[in-house]
Design an enzyme around this catalytic site. Structure first.
Site, PDB file in Angstrom:
ATOM      1  N   PHE A 133     -29.218  85.561   8.040  1.00 25.41           N
ATOM      2  CA  PHE A 133     -30.109  84.621   7.968  1.00 25.41           C
ATOM      3  C   PHE A 133     -30.467  83.253   7.843  1.00 25.41           C
ATOM      4  O   PHE A 133     -29.602  82.619   7.124  1.00 25.41           O
ATOM      5  CB  PHE A 133     -30.700  85.296   7.237  1.00 25.41           C
ATOM      6  CG  PHE A 133     -32.759  85.273   6.991  1.00 25.41           C
ATOM      7  CD1 PHE A 133     -33.290  85.626   7.675  1.00 25.41           C
ATOM      8  CD2 PHE A 133     -33.211  84.046   6.041  1.00 25.41           C
ATOM      9  CE1 PHE A 133     -34.800  85.926   8.031  1.00 25.41           C
ATOM     10  CE2 PHE A 133     -34.422  83.146   6.891  1.00 25.41           C
ATOM     11  CZ  PHE A 133     -35.541  84.648   7.546  1.00 25.41           C
TER      12      PHE A 133
ATOM     13  N   ASP B  79     -24.260  77.326   7.385  1.00 24.22           N
ATOM     14  CA  ASP B  79     -25.824  77.056   6.495  1.00 24.22           C
ATOM     15  C   ASP B  79     -25.676  77.259   5.161  1.00 24.22           C
ATOM     16  O   ASP B  79     -25.157  78.400   4.420  1.00 24.22           O
ATOM     17  CB  ASP B  79     -26.061  78.334   7.377  1.00 24.22           C
ATOM     18  CG  ASP B  79     -27.651  79.000   6.525  1.00 24.22           C
ATOM     19  OD1 ASP B  79     -28.050  78.033   5.575  1.00 24.22           O
ATOM     20  OD2 ASP B  79     -28.620  79.642   7.473  1.00 24.22           O
TER      21      ASP B  79
ATOM     22  N   LYS C 283     -34.689  74.235   1.545  1.00 20.79           N
ATOM     23  CA  LYS C 283     -34.267  74.640  -0.333  1.00 20.79           C
ATOM     24  C   LYS C 283     -34.385  73.785  -1.820  1.00 20.79           C
ATOM     25  O   LYS C 283     -35.357  72.980  -2.225  1.00 20.79           O
ATOM     26  CB  LYS C 283     -33.517  75.882  -0.721  1.00 20.79           C
ATOM     27  CG  LYS C 283     -33.836  77.587   0.230  1.00 20.79           C
ATOM     28  CD  LYS C 283     -33.660  78.920   0.103  1.00 20.79           C
ATOM     29  CE  LYS C 283     -33.902  79.768   0.948  1.00 20.79           C
ATOM     30  NZ  LYS C 283     -35.311  80.686   0.728  1.00 20.79           N
TER      31      LYS C 283
END
Length: 404
Positions: free
Chosen positions: A138, A223, A252
């Site tokens: 993702f 990532d 985040k």
């Protein structure tokens, strides 16, 4: 906000792409939250691995308040002191030579994938554009990032999607060898697959990816939107593996709850991002970067990072005790304070059923797909709060078992 706001207002006024829980939190402190009725919750969700220092941490509140009284926004027609300070810290603390700021993980990955293709074009020509990613990965919700992501459910109905992207099997080097070639510009990987089930990469796998990228003159893009900024027990998860990426994406936890993303790159790659090739109106925003600077410098300390592993073991021990009693989990896995508990065969597809039950018991948690209960709490959550939260989780699981 009107005192009369209710969960029904979401269904009435907001786009139906989410289905939030019934409680509406209005206040947070550390790893505890309170809703409109004053009911308390322990937070094992962490805003999906965002609130790395919990809610309203004094260092972040202080940084935001101080900057809010100075300067809010300039755009990238000008630079600003918080952006310069944060970029310097990130370069000094990582492999990177250059930093690009944006507002989210999806934007950071969009920038990374564009840079990888531009680098391939600049150095080898337009044929070097292929990207190898992984099933169950993702990388965001833009059309490009969701296409690089390896979950077809997120691209359904949005085609035609960008081409030149193929998906290997995570932790399987042979599957990568079958796809990579000299027209590949990048291999994109999460050191810990988050949304795909909280699965860490093996050391051999990441080392093998680095070697394959070097053999084919391709970039290794990591990532670390979910795994970065202390979540693994180091500032970035790649540091556990002894494998250095060419590009790394971060978001985040880097903003501790304030929208912030970053793409980090080596000089040899970043030089392809010349003036006019990419941009972001809010990227490098003074408010975001001031908070990000406080978050990074607070988290990247021995006290916080060494505590992550101790807390990991506490979570694992409590989950194993619950499982011995109720037999709901097949495997408990993860790294640091990104933890997944895969449901056993008798409870397949029921991870999401735990969330409303846990909320009723005063606990906030997450899932990673239908079969994995996920926890991504504050990196500084107290042992008392871990114990209380696990007691509440066990009550929810007892209810789940009782319903079966």
């Amino acid at each position: 906000m009107p005192a009369s706001s209710t969960r029904d207002d979401f269904d009435k006024y907001m786009a139906p792409n989410y289905s939030p829980q019934q409680a509406i939190p209005v206040r947070g402190e550390g790893s505890r939250l309170w809703d409109q009725e004053g009911r308390e919750y322990i937070d094992f969700a962490g805003g999906i691995a965002v609130n790395a220092l919990g809610h309203c941490h004094p260092a972040l509140v202080g940084a935001l308040t101080e900057q809010a009284n100075k300067l809010w926004h300039l755009s990238n027609v000008y630079t600003n002191e918080p952006a310069l300070a944060l970029s310097r810290e990130l370069v000094e603390r990582t492999f990177a030579d250059k930093v690009f700021f944006c507002s989210s993980g999806g934007e950071a990955n969009e920038a990374a994938f564009k840079l990888a293709r531009r680098w391939g074009f600049d150095n080898f020509g337009e044929k070097k554009h292929k990207i190898v990613s992984f099933k169950q990965s993702f990388h965001g919700r833009t059309l490009f990032t969701v296409s690089v992501g390896g979950q077809p459910k997120y691209t359904e109905g949005f085609g035609p999607v960008p081409g030149g992207i193929s998906h290997a099997t995570f932790n399987d080097l042979d599957s990568v060898r079958a796809l990579i070639d000299d027209d590949t510009c990048a291999v994109v990987v999460e050191p810990i697959q988050g949304e795909g089930g909280v699965t860490p990469a093996t050391p051999e796998f990441l080392q093998g990816l680095r070697e394959l990228c070097d053999q084919h003159q391709a970039l290794l893009v990591m990532d670390e939107v979910q795994s970065g900024v202390g979540r693994s027990g180091k500032l970035y998860a790649y540091m556990h593996y002894g494998v250095t990426p060419d590009i790394l994406t971060s978001a985040k936890a880097i903003g501790g709850g304030f929208p912030l993303g970053a793409m980090l790159a080596s000089d040899r790659v970043a030089k392809s991002l010349v003036v006019g090739t990419h941009g972001s109106t809010y990227g490098g925003n003074p408010l975001a970067c001031a908070v990000g600077l406080a978050a990074v410098t607070t988290i990247d300390t021995p006290d916080v990072l060494e505590g992550v592993e101790r807390r990991h073991m506490l979570f694992r021990e409590h989950l194993e005790v619950i499982n011995r009693k109720h037999g709901v989990f097949k495997e408990i896995r993860g790294m640091g304070l990104l933890i997944g508990a895969e449901m056993s065969d008798d409870f397949q597809g029921k991870a999401r059923d735990i969330l409303p039950l846990a909320l009723e018991e005063g606990l906030m948690a997450l899932v990673a797909g239908p079969n994995v209960l996920r926890m991504a709490p504050s990196l500084v959550i107290s042992e008392v709060e871990i114990e209380e939260g696990m007691a509440r989780l066990e009550l929810a699981i007892e209810r789940l078992v009782g319903q079966s």
